[in-house]
Every structure is written in structure tokens, then in C-alpha cells.
Design an enzyme around this catalytic site. Structure first.
Site, PDB file in Angstrom:
ATOM      1  N   TRP A 101      50.544  45.404  58.635  1.00 23.92           N
ATOM      2  CA  TRP A 101      51.091  46.858  58.262  1.00 23.92           C
ATOM      3  C   TRP A 101      49.971  46.523  56.815  1.00 23.92           C
ATOM      4  O   TRP A 101      49.417  47.670  55.851  1.00 23.92           O
ATOM      5  CB  TRP A 101      51.815  47.787  58.860  1.00 23.92           C
ATOM      6  CG  TRP A 101      51.003  48.005  60.296  1.00 23.92           C
ATOM      7  CD1 TRP A 101      52.434  47.481  61.657  1.00 23.92           C
ATOM      8  CD2 TRP A 101      50.052  48.327  61.059  1.00 23.92           C
ATOM      9  NE1 TRP A 101      51.099  47.351  62.727  1.00 23.92           N
ATOM     10  CE2 TRP A 101      49.785  47.973  62.648  1.00 23.92           C
ATOM     11  CE3 TRP A 101      48.401  49.019  60.929  1.00 23.92           C
ATOM     12  CZ2 TRP A 101      49.104  48.716  63.656  1.00 23.92           C
ATOM     13  CZ3 TRP A 101      47.528  49.867  61.210  1.00 23.92           C
ATOM     14  CH2 TRP A 101      47.930  49.629  63.093  1.00 23.92           C
ATOM     15  N   ASP A 167      55.860  53.323  54.556  1.00 28.71           N
ATOM     16  CA  ASP A 167      55.388  53.452  55.999  1.00 28.71           C
ATOM     17  C   ASP A 167      56.972  53.102  56.425  1.00 28.71           C
ATOM     18  O   ASP A 167      57.127  51.829  57.148  1.00 28.71           O
ATOM     19  CB  ASP A 167      54.244  52.345  56.244  1.00 28.71           C
ATOM     20  CG  ASP A 167      54.224  52.774  57.091  1.00 28.71           C
ATOM     21  OD1 ASP A 167      54.628  53.128  58.690  1.00 28.71           O
ATOM     22  OD2 ASP A 167      52.792  51.934  57.736  1.00 28.71           O
ATOM     23  N   LYS A 191      55.854  56.601  68.299  1.00 33.91           N
ATOM     24  CA  LYS A 191      56.858  55.330  68.802  1.00 33.91           C
ATOM     25  C   LYS A 191      58.153  56.145  68.584  1.00 33.91           C
ATOM     26  O   LYS A 191      58.523  56.708  69.845  1.00 33.91           O
ATOM     27  CB  LYS A 191      56.924  54.821  68.017  1.00 33.91           C
ATOM     28  CG  LYS A 191      55.269  54.064  67.398  1.00 33.91           C
ATOM     29  CD  LYS A 191      55.852  52.770  66.095  1.00 33.91           C
ATOM     30  CE  LYS A 191      53.673  52.494  65.624  1.00 33.91           C
ATOM     31  NZ  LYS A 191      53.297  51.875  66.773  1.00 33.91           N
TER      32      LYS A 191
HETATM   33  N1  PMP Z   1      51.763  51.231  60.718  1.00 30.81           N
HETATM   34  C1  PMP Z   1      52.690  50.962  61.823  1.00 30.81           C
HETATM   35  C2  PMP Z   1      53.972  49.947  60.728  1.00 30.81           C
HETATM   36  C3  PMP Z   1      52.342  50.910  62.849  1.00 30.81           C
HETATM   37  O1  PMP Z   1      53.012  50.056  63.366  1.00 30.81           O
HETATM   38  C4  PMP Z   1      51.285  51.322  62.768  1.00 30.81           C
HETATM   39  C5  PMP Z   1      51.100  51.897  64.365  1.00 30.81           C
HETATM   40  N2  PMP Z   1      51.083  50.351  65.233  1.00 30.81           N
HETATM   41  C6  PMP Z   1      50.142  51.766  61.963  1.00 30.81           C
HETATM   42  C7  PMP Z   1      50.651  51.674  60.590  1.00 30.81           C
HETATM   43  C8  PMP Z   1      49.241  52.781  62.473  1.00 30.81           C
HETATM   44  O2  PMP Z   1      49.286  54.646  63.049  1.00 30.81           O
HETATM   45  P1  PMP Z   1      48.060  54.442  63.491  1.00 30.81           P
HETATM   46  O3  PMP Z   1      48.029  54.319  64.800  1.00 30.81           O
HETATM   47  O4  PMP Z   1      49.699  55.834  64.138  1.00 30.81           O
HETATM   48  O5  PMP Z   1      47.710  55.073  62.669  1.00 30.81           O
END
Ligand code: PMP
Length: 354
Positions: A101, A167, A191
Site C-alpha cells: 500500500w 494511512d 475495516k
Molecule cells: N491503504 C491500506 C493500508 C489498505 O489496506 C487499503 C485497502 N485494503 C487501501 C489503502 C485502499 O483502500 P480503498 O480500497 O478504500 O481505496
């Protein structure tokens, strides 16, 4: 039949929250309307929005000089909004590379500005969080606090002289955080906060000045701040579910939730660490309490385990396709009975049952 859902997100929600949402679905507070049907300009919805913000401010002790925004586009839209709004001086952003991520955030920023990596745990296959002091002189430094795929987490915010952007998608509200150590915190809701569709952004007021003139209205943090997240139609139902989740946390006490998270992850790690068959490879001090990857080390056996678990109603334990193996996500709403059931099934599989 009780099913325990270990999905990384969208994820398990607290049963009392779902029951409350169900009881209010057709007739919200005697209005004869569903929250799904309410105008975002109605007093009823404005109250939901205000209550959600107030609860968040209380639980996370968010200082007054931060705005709380409820946006759409997932955490992924933040990967672009952040550089577009904040990397306007040097046009440069630094990243701590802790895996998937953090790399996705960096790739999107690289479409607009220069990017740099100031620390990385690439050398040990992202099984730890980079140690040691960090230096940055970019427009801001970005980090991914809890790494959903790799199962690692920061425990301390790095001390830097530039704004720190984090994040928190997969660990927000799983433990107290000192918001004042960050300049921006963001998290998708699906989550620990509620349902997919809403993204939380907590941003220090002074950063709102950085947005350049030439940027469309939705992409600007200052637009959303000036309109209290009501510039356009916000994700109304997702915000309402977040309100219910926050009330659920407040009712039992945030401390109780945090303590349960500690106990549940500790019992799963304790099992994995003594197991001959299963293991988790993350460096001890950097282990996530929310996302716990583990494996037998053999693809076929992992697959057999996943089938065995599913037959016993333990679902969504498959690891991310880029990592393989298994992953148990133990978000706030995972009951202790779910973790106990998982450990019991791990034991039975290890003893040879199929
Ligand atoms: N950052 C992290 C740490 C994540 O776990 C996720 C999704 N699993 C995201 C960003 C992306 O999130 P979204 O699908 O809401 O765009």
C-alpha cells in the site's frame, strides 16, 4: 449457524450495529423515512454527520485545530489528493516503503510530483518496519501505519521536520493515537469504521492553505472543510453506519476494545509461535494486531487448510494474492469466540484432521 469472517475489508461489523441499522432501516427516528432516503441537507442527516464527527473527536481526542472530513473515493483517492493539495512548494513527497500500500500511494503521487524513499524494509521482504532516524525535507512524508498485506505496524511516529501524513486504513480506532503527531491521517471506513464508501480524513487546519488555485472542487481539501463535508452528496449511509460503530465503541469503552484487540492477537500469535506446522514471519516488535498473515510454507497444504476452515464456517482467511498463505484480520468487531474458533481449527488441522 455462526460464521466468523476474517476478511481484510469490507470486514466484519459488530452484530449490535447491524441490528440497530436493521431496526432503523424503514423508519429512522420516527421520520417515516430510511436513512438511505434522507436528503443530505435534512436536519436529520446533518445531525448524523455532526454526531459522527463529535464521537470521532471524542474517541480519538482530535485537537480543535484539525478538520475532520468524510469523503468518497476510498483511501486510494487520497493517494492523488494528497500530492495535489499538499506537494505544492517543492513538488516533492517522501515515502517510507513498507510494502504494497505504501508503494501504491507512491505510484499515484509520482504521476504529479517527484517522489523519494527515505527508508524501506524491502531488504527483509517487508517483515519489519524500518528502524532508525528518518530525515526528510520534502513537502511531506507519507507512511502506511498498518500494512494490511504484510501484517506489520508502526508503533511510533517518526520525528521529522516536515508534515507527516499517515494511512491508517487498517488500524484506525484499534488503539489510541496521538493525533497531534500527524498532520494528516486518513482511512477507508470498510475495516474498523463501518461500511465501504466513506473515507475519513483528519487534517491540520494550516495545511488547507497549501491547495493551489487550479484544482477541481471535489479534489480540494479546503472545499470539503469549508462545507463541513456537505459540498456535494456525501456517502450518507456509510457515515450513518460509522456513527453506529462509534457509539458501539463508546458504549463498551474504547479501553475495552483496545484490550480485547491485544488479547485476541496475542492468543493467535502465541498459538502460531509454538506451532510446528504454521508460522508468522513478521519481526516481533512490528507485528500488527489487525492483520495476521501465516502459512504452512506449502501451497497445497495452505489450500487444504483454507477448505477445512471454510467447512467449519471460518471464512475469508485466504492471504492476499500477492503474498499467498493465510491472513486473519482481527478488526474491532471480531469477537473473541471467532479467534478461539480459529485457534481450535488450526490445532485440529495440525493434529491431522482434514
Ligand atoms: N491503504 C491500506 C493500508 C489498505 O489496506 C487499503 C485497502 N485494503 C487501501 C489503502 C485502499 O483502500 P480503498 O480500497 O478504500 O481505496
Amino acid at each position: 449457524m455462526t460464521v466468523f469472517n476474517f476478511s481484510a475489508g469490507p470486514a466484519v461489523l459488530p452484530v449490535p450495529v447491524l441490528l440497530k441499522a436493521q431496526s432503523e432501516l424503514l423508519n429512522y427516528q420516527g421520520s417515516g423515512q430510511s436513512v438511505l432516503e434522507l436528503s443530505h441537507r435534512s436536519t436529520l442527516f446533518e445531525n448524523i454527520l455532526q454526531d459522527t464527527e463529535a464521537l470521532l473527536r471524542e474517541l480519538l481526542q482530535i485537537p480543535d485545530h484539525y478538520h475532520v472530513l468524510f469523503l468518497q473515493g476510498g483511501a486510494t483517492l487520497q493517494f492523488s489528493m494528497l500530492p495535489l493539495n499538499l506537494a505544492t512548494n517543492q513538488q516533492r513527497v517522501d515515502f517510507i516503503d513498507t510494502g504494497s500500500w505504501s508503494q501504491k500511494a507512491m505510484q499515484d503521487a509520482a504521476a504529479f510530483v517527484k517522489t523519494g524513499i527515505v527508508a524501506s524494509s524491502n531488504a527483509d521482504n517487508y517483515r519489519s518496519i524500518p528502524a532508525g532516524p528518518i530525515y526528510s525535507d520534502a513537502d511531506y512524508l507519507h507512511l502506511t501505519w498498518n500494512n494490511t498485506l504484510e501484517g506489520t505496524t508502526f508503533t511510533d511516529a517518526p520525528q521529522v521536520d516536515v508534515p507527516l501524513v499517515a494511512d491508517f486504513s487498517s488500524s484506525i480506532l484499534s488503539e489510541p493515537i496521538d493525533v497531534s503527531q500527524f498532520d494528516v491521517i486518513y482511512a477507508g471506513a470498510q475495516k474498523n469504521l463501518g461500511s465501504a464508501g466513506m473515507t475519513l480524513v483528519i487534517i491540520k487546519d494550516e495545511l488547507l492553505q497549501r491547495t493551489p488555485d487550479r484544482l477541481g472542487s471535489y479534489l480540494r481539501y479546503d472545499t470539503h472543510a469549508a462545507h463541513h463535508s456537505l459540498y456535494n452528496t456525501p456517502p450518507t449511509y456509510s457515515i450513518y453506519l460509522t456513527k453506529l460503530v462509534l457509539e458501539w465503541i463508546k458504549d463498551q469503552g474504547f479501553d475495552t476494545v483496545v484490550e480485547r484487540n491485544h488479547k485476541q492477537s496475542a492468543s493467535l500469535y502465541a498459538y502460531l509461535d509454538q506451532s510446528v506446522l504454521f508460522s508468522n514471519h513478521v519481526a516481533l516488535p512490528d507485528r500488527s494486531r489487525m492483520n495476521i498473515p501465516f502459512t504452512t510454507g506449502q501451497t497445497d497444504l495452505d489450500k487444504q487448510f483454507l477448505q477445512f476452515a471454510e467447512r467449519h464456517h471460518l471464512v475469508n482467511l485466504k492471504g492476499h494474492r500477492s503474498v499467498g498463505g493465510m491472513r486473519a484480520s482481527l478488526y474491532n468487531a471480531m469477537p473473541t469466540a471467532g479467534v478461539d474458533a480459529l485457534i481450535a481449527i488450526l490445532k485440529r488441522f495440525e493434529q491431522g484432521e482434514r
